[in-house]
Design a protein around this motif. Structure first.
Motif, PDB file in Angstrom:
ATOM      1  N   ASP A 170       6.570  23.008 -31.704  1.00 35.49           N
ATOM      2  CA  ASP A 170       5.673  24.100 -32.076  1.00 35.49           C
ATOM      3  C   ASP A 170       4.428  24.027 -31.193  1.00 35.49           C
ATOM      4  O   ASP A 170       3.528  23.217 -31.428  1.00 35.49           O
ATOM      5  N   LEU A 171       4.389  24.874 -30.156  1.00 27.81           N
ATOM      6  CA  LEU A 171       3.303  24.822 -29.178  1.00 27.81           C
ATOM      7  C   LEU A 171       1.951  25.126 -29.817  1.00 27.81           C
ATOM      8  O   LEU A 171       0.960  24.442 -29.541  1.00 27.81           O
ATOM      9  N   GLU A 172       1.900  26.149 -30.656  1.00 25.95           N
ATOM     10  CA  GLU A 172       0.625  26.508 -31.278  1.00 25.95           C
ATOM     11  C   GLU A 172       0.099  25.373 -32.147  1.00 25.95           C
ATOM     12  O   GLU A 172      -1.094  25.039 -32.108  1.00 25.95           O
ATOM     13  N   LYS A 173       0.981  24.756 -32.884  1.00 28.10           N
ATOM     14  CA  LYS A 173       0.576  23.635 -33.730  1.00 28.10           C
ATOM     15  C   LYS A 173       0.119  22.453 -32.886  1.00 28.10           C
ATOM     16  O   LYS A 173      -0.854  21.763 -33.225  1.00 28.10           O
ATOM     17  N   ALA A 174       0.798  22.227 -31.765  1.00 28.90           N
ATOM     18  CA  ALA A 174       0.439  21.111 -30.886  1.00 28.90           C
ATOM     19  C   ALA A 174      -0.931  21.315 -30.253  1.00 28.90           C
ATOM     20  O   ALA A 174      -1.655  20.350 -29.994  1.00 28.90           O
ATOM     21  N   ALA A 175      -1.285  22.582 -30.004  1.00 33.21           N
ATOM     22  CA  ALA A 175      -2.596  22.865 -29.435  1.00 33.21           C
ATOM     23  C   ALA A 175      -3.715  22.692 -30.454  1.00 33.21           C
ATOM     24  O   ALA A 175      -4.859  22.401 -30.090  1.00 33.21           O
ATOM     25  N   GLN A 176      -3.370  22.825 -31.732  1.00 36.33           N
ATOM     26  CA  GLN A 176      -4.388  22.794 -32.782  1.00 36.33           C
ATOM     27  C   GLN A 176      -4.492  21.455 -33.494  1.00 36.33           C
ATOM     28  O   GLN A 176      -5.541  21.126 -34.051  1.00 36.33           O
ATOM     29  N   SER A 177      -3.418  20.674 -33.486  1.00 34.23           N
ATOM     30  CA  SER A 177      -3.359  19.495 -34.352  1.00 34.23           C
ATOM     31  C   SER A 177      -3.020  18.227 -33.578  1.00 34.23           C
ATOM     32  O   SER A 177      -1.904  18.078 -33.070  1.00 34.23           O
ATOM     33  N   GLN A 178      -3.965  17.305 -33.544  1.00 29.69           N
ATOM     34  CA  GLN A 178      -3.689  15.999 -32.955  1.00 29.69           C
ATOM     35  C   GLN A 178      -2.683  15.227 -33.800  1.00 29.69           C
ATOM     36  O   GLN A 178      -1.840  14.490 -33.267  1.00 29.69           O
ATOM     37  N   ASP A 179      -2.732  15.426 -35.098  1.00 31.46           N
ATOM     38  CA  ASP A 179      -1.778  14.742 -35.977  1.00 31.46           C
ATOM     39  C   ASP A 179      -0.344  15.156 -35.663  1.00 31.46           C
ATOM     40  O   ASP A 179       0.571  14.324 -35.645  1.00 31.46           O
ATOM     41  N   TYR A 180      -0.138  16.449 -35.435  1.00 30.85           N
ATOM     42  CA  TYR A 180       1.208  16.909 -35.091  1.00 30.85           C
ATOM     43  C   TYR A 180       1.662  16.293 -33.776  1.00 30.85           C
ATOM     44  O   TYR A 180       2.816  15.853 -33.648  1.00 30.85           O
ATOM     45  N   CYS A 181       0.785  16.259 -32.789  1.00 31.39           N
ATOM     46  CA  CYS A 181       1.148  15.665 -31.498  1.00 31.39           C
ATOM     47  C   CYS A 181       1.468  14.183 -31.648  1.00 31.39           C
ATOM     48  O   CYS A 181       2.415  13.670 -31.021  1.00 31.39           O
ATOM     49  N   ASP A 182       0.711  13.494 -32.471  1.00 31.20           N
ATOM     50  CA  ASP A 182       0.994  12.075 -32.713  1.00 31.20           C
ATOM     51  C   ASP A 182       2.347  11.904 -33.398  1.00 31.20           C
ATOM     52  O   ASP A 182       3.085  10.950 -33.112  1.00 31.20           O
ATOM     53  N   GLU A 183       2.687  12.836 -34.280  1.00 27.10           N
ATOM     54  CA  GLU A 183       3.985  12.780 -34.954  1.00 27.10           C
ATOM     55  C   GLU A 183       5.126  12.995 -33.949  1.00 27.10           C
ATOM     56  O   GLU A 183       6.133  12.278 -33.978  1.00 27.10           O
ATOM     57  N   VAL A 184       4.970  13.962 -33.052  1.00 20.84           N
ATOM     58  CA  VAL A 184       5.983  14.229 -32.029  1.00 20.84           C
ATOM     59  C   VAL A 184       6.147  13.012 -31.123  1.00 20.84           C
ATOM     60  O   VAL A 184       7.277  12.578 -30.834  1.00 20.84           O
ATOM     61  N   THR A 185       5.034  12.446 -30.707  1.00 24.34           N
ATOM     62  CA  THR A 185       5.082  11.256 -29.859  1.00 24.34           C
ATOM     63  C   THR A 185       5.776  10.101 -30.570  1.00 24.34           C
ATOM     64  O   THR A 185       6.561   9.356 -29.970  1.00 24.34           O
ATOM     65  N   SER A 186       5.500   9.966 -31.874  1.00 25.73           N
ATOM     66  CA  SER A 186       6.094   8.886 -32.661  1.00 25.73           C
ATOM     67  C   SER A 186       7.605   9.052 -32.793  1.00 25.73           C
ATOM     68  O   SER A 186       8.359   8.082 -32.676  1.00 25.73           O
ATOM     69  N   ILE A 187       8.058  10.283 -33.036  1.00 26.02           N
ATOM     70  CA  ILE A 187       9.497  10.530 -33.154  1.00 26.02           C
ATOM     71  C   ILE A 187      10.210  10.182 -31.847  1.00 26.02           C
ATOM     72  O   ILE A 187      11.269   9.535 -31.853  1.00 26.02           O
ATOM     73  N   ALA A 188       9.621  10.589 -30.739  1.00 22.40           N
ATOM     74  CA  ALA A 188      10.206  10.257 -29.443  1.00 22.40           C
ATOM     75  C   ALA A 188      10.210   8.746 -29.228  1.00 22.40           C
ATOM     76  O   ALA A 188      11.212   8.167 -28.771  1.00 22.40           O
ATOM     77  N   ALA A 189       9.107   8.096 -29.572  1.00 24.68           N
ATOM     78  CA  ALA A 189       8.992   6.653 -29.361  1.00 24.68           C
ATOM     79  C   ALA A 189       9.995   5.877 -30.208  1.00 24.68           C
ATOM     80  O   ALA A 189      10.530   4.844 -29.769  1.00 24.68           O
ATOM     81  N   GLN A 190      10.277   6.368 -31.408  1.00 21.98           N
ATOM     82  CA  GLN A 190      11.261   5.703 -32.265  1.00 21.98           C
ATOM     83  C   GLN A 190      12.648   5.703 -31.637  1.00 21.98           C
ATOM     84  O   GLN A 190      13.467   4.815 -31.898  1.00 21.98           O
ATOM     85  N   ALA A 191      12.902   6.692 -30.781  1.00 21.77           N
ATOM     86  CA  ALA A 191      14.176   6.748 -30.058  1.00 21.77           C
ATOM     87  C   ALA A 191      14.106   6.007 -28.732  1.00 21.77           C
ATOM     88  O   ALA A 191      15.097   5.943 -28.001  1.00 21.77           O
TER      89      ALA A 191
END
Length: 350
Positions: free
Chosen positions: A50-71
């Motif tokens: 979600d690009l709009e959410k990623a631009a607005q929310s550091q928490d969302y970006c941290d969640e995306v980074t975490s999901i990728a890192a778990q893999a």
């Protein structure tokens, strides 16, 4: 010397309604299981990202980074190829490119361009939130319908076209600069930025903007019969992203570079899976390593023959085998002599 990172994979051609390609978590697991270390993430499908959410929310970006890192993955770059295309569209292509825009904007080129520019702005902010340093995109095109000079182009047309393209992109480039992220244009037929000369025209029109950089993809150069190795020698200081995509060009007595409106399988120039085409990747990896490129080597699969999952599986190993660990010393260091000013003078005869 710096080292190229890899292997990474561009997810755009793999996202679908079927598992494991229908969610960010499962597609990350799929890529990691094939041996990839990073993903290049398209931003036009909110189900995956979600690009709009990623631009607005550091928490969302941290969640995306975490999901990728778990893999076991990192994100190499975000991609706005589809949105970048819509920054500049000649009216002849309105109906075909409308498909890249939200339903509500189709048939309204002005609103579509405004939306596309806003998408790029959000991508700059999202890239910063994800701690990325490069972003990949298309330039769009106002002049592509005139790429062959018949009828003769009016004097000043090309210059005016690039001035308008730069006018649209400069606010975007300035915001990317504020976010400390490079914009890497994939030089691609159909875009006004499709080779070295057009890149230079755009660079000049943007007053040599420091964020104007290149996504190097040799497949688009072999289809244009451009020297893709010499290109690295000329533009290496602006190459900030790398698509590893193979291609071949087999001219015949019936069609050549323009392809005769044929389907991809029948064209003389066509994209292939890694190792199945004609591109000299050993020399490419050597040159990029020589010039200190330390970005990601990203598979982009677009083969017109091989199944995408087979291409992805083979591509991870192909990239891994081409990565070069730079040497930390010269091969003849064993014969080196210490600095001695007097001996140097004797050698020089002075």
């Amino acid at each position: 010397m710096k080292q190229i990172k890899g292997p990474a994979i561009f997810l755009a051609q793999f996202i679908s309604d079927e598992a494991p390609f229908n969610s960010f978590t499962t597609i990350c697991q799929w890529a990691a299981n094939l041996g990839y270390k990073a993903i290049q993430l398209p931003t036009a499908n909110s189900r995956i990202f979600d690009l709009e959410k990623a631009a607005q929310s550091q928490d969302y970006c941290d969640e995306v980074t975490s999901i990728a890192a778990q893999a076991g993955l990192t994100i190499s770059e975000l991609s706005t190829h589809l949105q970048g295309q819509l920054v500049a569209v000649h009216p002849a292509y309105d109906d075909m490119f409308d498909n890249f825009a939200p339903q509500a904007l189709r048939g309204d080129p002005i609103a579509r361009t405004k939306w596309a520019i806003n998408q790029l702005m959000m991508a700059a902010k999202a890239s910063k939130n994800l701690r990325l340093k490069s972003h990949v995109t298309f330039s769009g095109a106002l002049l592509w319908h005139t790429f062959y000079p018949w009828p003769q182009r009016p004097k000043g047309l090309v210059e005016q076209g690039f001035q308008e393209l730069a006018k649209r992109w400069l606010p975007i480039l300035d915001y990317f600069d504020e976010m400390d992220v490079d914009v890497c244009y994939e030089l691609h037929p159909g875009e006004d930025l499709h080779d070295g000369v057009t890149f230079e025209r755009f660079l000049a029109a943007t007053n040599n903007h420091p964020r104007v950089n290149i996504l190097y993809d040799p497949s688009h150069f072999i289809l244009q019969q451009l020297d893709y190795l010499a290109f690295i020698d000329i533009y290496h200081h602006r190459i900030k992203a790398f698509h590893v995509k193979d291609a071949e060009f087999n001219p015949n007595g019936r069609s050549g570079i323009y392809g005769g409106y044929q389907d991809w399988q029948d064209r003389p120039g066509r994209f292939r899976s890694l190792g199945d085409g004609q591109i000299d990747f050993k020399s490419i990896f050597s040159k990029l390593t020589q010039y200190g490129f330390d970005g990601w080597a990203v598979l982009e699969w677009e083969c017109c023959i091989k199944h995408p999952e087979d291409g992805a599986k083979e591509g991870a190993q192909f990239i891994k085998e081409h990565l070069i660990r730079p040497t930390a010393k010269a091969f003849d260091d064993f014969s080196a002599m210490d600095t001695n000013d007097q001996r140097n003078k004797r050698i020089l005869g002075i």
